[in-house]
Design a protein around this motif. Structure first.
Motif, PDB file in Angstrom:
ATOM      1  N   TYR A   1     -14.410  16.637 -45.000  1.00 24.79           N
ATOM      2  CA  TYR A   1     -15.626  16.303 -45.733  1.00 24.79           C
ATOM      3  C   TYR A   1     -15.292  15.856 -47.157  1.00 24.79           C
ATOM      4  O   TYR A   1     -14.240  16.181 -47.697  1.00 24.79           O
ATOM      5  N   ASP A   2     -16.242  15.118 -47.752  1.00 23.78           N
ATOM      6  CA  ASP A   2     -16.086  14.647 -49.121  1.00 23.78           C
ATOM      7  C   ASP A   2     -16.662  15.672 -50.100  1.00 23.78           C
ATOM      8  O   ASP A   2     -17.797  16.138 -49.935  1.00 23.78           O
TER       9      ASP A   2
ATOM     10  N   HIS B   1     -17.525  18.492 -50.913  1.00 22.75           N
ATOM     11  CA  HIS B   1     -17.817  19.831 -50.405  1.00 22.75           C
ATOM     12  C   HIS B   1     -18.455  19.681 -49.025  1.00 22.75           C
ATOM     13  O   HIS B   1     -19.063  18.642 -48.706  1.00 22.75           O
ATOM     14  N   PRO B   2     -18.334  20.689 -48.182  1.00 23.48           N
ATOM     15  CA  PRO B   2     -18.904  20.583 -46.831  1.00 23.48           C
ATOM     16  C   PRO B   2     -20.423  20.561 -46.889  1.00 23.48           C
ATOM     17  O   PRO B   2     -21.037  21.122 -47.799  1.00 23.48           O
TER      18      PRO B   2
ATOM     19  N   TYR C   1     -11.843  23.778 -41.507  1.00 26.34           N
ATOM     20  CA  TYR C   1     -12.200  22.421 -41.900  1.00 26.34           C
ATOM     21  C   TYR C   1     -11.457  22.084 -43.192  1.00 26.34           C
ATOM     22  O   TYR C   1     -10.768  22.929 -43.788  1.00 26.34           O
TER      23      TYR C   1
ATOM     24  N   VAL D   1     -11.628  19.620 -47.025  1.00 26.30           N
ATOM     25  CA  VAL D   1     -12.444  18.907 -48.009  1.00 26.30           C
ATOM     26  C   VAL D   1     -11.514  18.041 -48.857  1.00 26.30           C
ATOM     27  O   VAL D   1     -10.465  18.516 -49.323  1.00 26.30           O
TER      28      VAL D   1
ATOM     29  N   THR E   1     -11.170  15.556 -52.242  1.00 27.12           N
ATOM     30  CA  THR E   1     -11.760  15.150 -53.521  1.00 27.12           C
ATOM     31  C   THR E   1     -10.762  14.269 -54.251  1.00 27.12           C
ATOM     32  O   THR E   1      -9.549  14.490 -54.179  1.00 27.12           O
TER      33      THR E   1
END
Length: 279
Positions: A21-22, A24-25, A34, A36, A38
């Protein structure tokens, strides 16, 4: 860039496909494992390396998943460090592992453990291979000679690194120029160059640097123009095997060429005759 990094992570760890994910989830994420991604700060490094974009990859897992996070971290470091990553638009870049900035920590919101990995992407403003301007004649000759000497799979660049350099690459850049008087009617031009050798591992870089130093040391002259009989000679060459291959370069080279001064600039006194005093 984000999409390309995500694809590279999913290729190395299929369990994370669709779970990177970008920033934050999203709310309501329930999976125990998972990641993240940044993008951090852009830091200017040099005219030949450009800016370094920092990419932070955070691996999330339960306390019981720490061994799994350890294995994933090893896979990502080995699989991404110095590797060429291509995006969907055809652009490519290299990832460089920058270490773990801090110890594992507990996420107070989700209660998961977090392992942070940092990678750097060098984004030069101009590509050495694709620059429009013609390089210095000596630099052009040095680049061509290096390509002929090393052969495949090495790719030789000049002036600045491209963002998506090949896995085996050499960069030559000119760092200085000076003239020295070599007599009343002659002067010497000296130019210094730095050579960067970048490969997939440091051992290959050191062997290639040593080979270049040895081969250049045996060269009496490099040919600038065979028809006009213009040459340059190797004046000095040394290497630092511990230097950063991207930012500093392992080889320092000085090339020299002697030139005749024009008659108008040469000394007016060509010869002095001394007559002894006879008694």
């Amino acid at each position: 860039m984000r999409g390309a990094v995500k694809q590279a992570v999913a290729f190395l760890i299929p369990e994370l496909d669709g779970h990177v994910y970008d920033v934050h989830p999203p709310d309501g994420v329930s999976e125990p494992l998972y990641a993240v991604i940044t993008l951090g700060e852009d830091v200017w490094k040099s005219s030949w390396a450009g800016y370094r974009q920092v990419v932070r990859l955070k691996l999330h897992g339960d306390r019981t998943d720490l061994p799994q996070l350890d294995r994933w971290a090893d896979l990502l470091i080995q699989g991404l460090h110095r590797k060429r990553v291509a995006g969907a638009d055809g652009s490519a870049f290299k990832l460089h592992y920058l270490g773990v900035p801090e110890a594992d920590k507990l996420d107070p919101v989700s209660g998961s453990m977090i392992r942070i990995l940092r990678f750097g992407i060098y984004m030069p403003q101009a590509s050495g291979a694709g620059s429009v301007g013609q390089p210095d004649e000596w630099l052009d000759t040095l680049t061509a000679w290096t390509g002929d000497m090393l052969g495949g799979p090495w790719r030789i660049y000049h002036t600045a690194w491209p963002a998506g350099r090949e896995d085996h690459a050499v960069l030559w850049r000119m760092t200085g120029c000076e003239t020295r008087m070599a007599g009343a009617s002659m002067f010497e031009v000296r130019k210094t160059f730095i050579g960067h050798i970048a490969s997939l591992d440091s051992a290959d870089e050191q062997l290639t640097a040593a080979r270049l130093v040895e081969e250049l040391g045996t060269q009496v002259q490099l040919v600038l123009d065979l028809q006009e009989r213009r040459y340059v000679s190797v004046a000095e060459i040394s290497s630092d095997m511990q230097a950063d291959p991207i930012l500093d370069g392992q080889i320092k080279l000085t090339l020299a060429q002697r030139k005749n001064r024009s008659p108008e600039e040469a000394a007016l006194i060509r010869r002095v005759n001394i007559h002894p005093i006879l008694k």
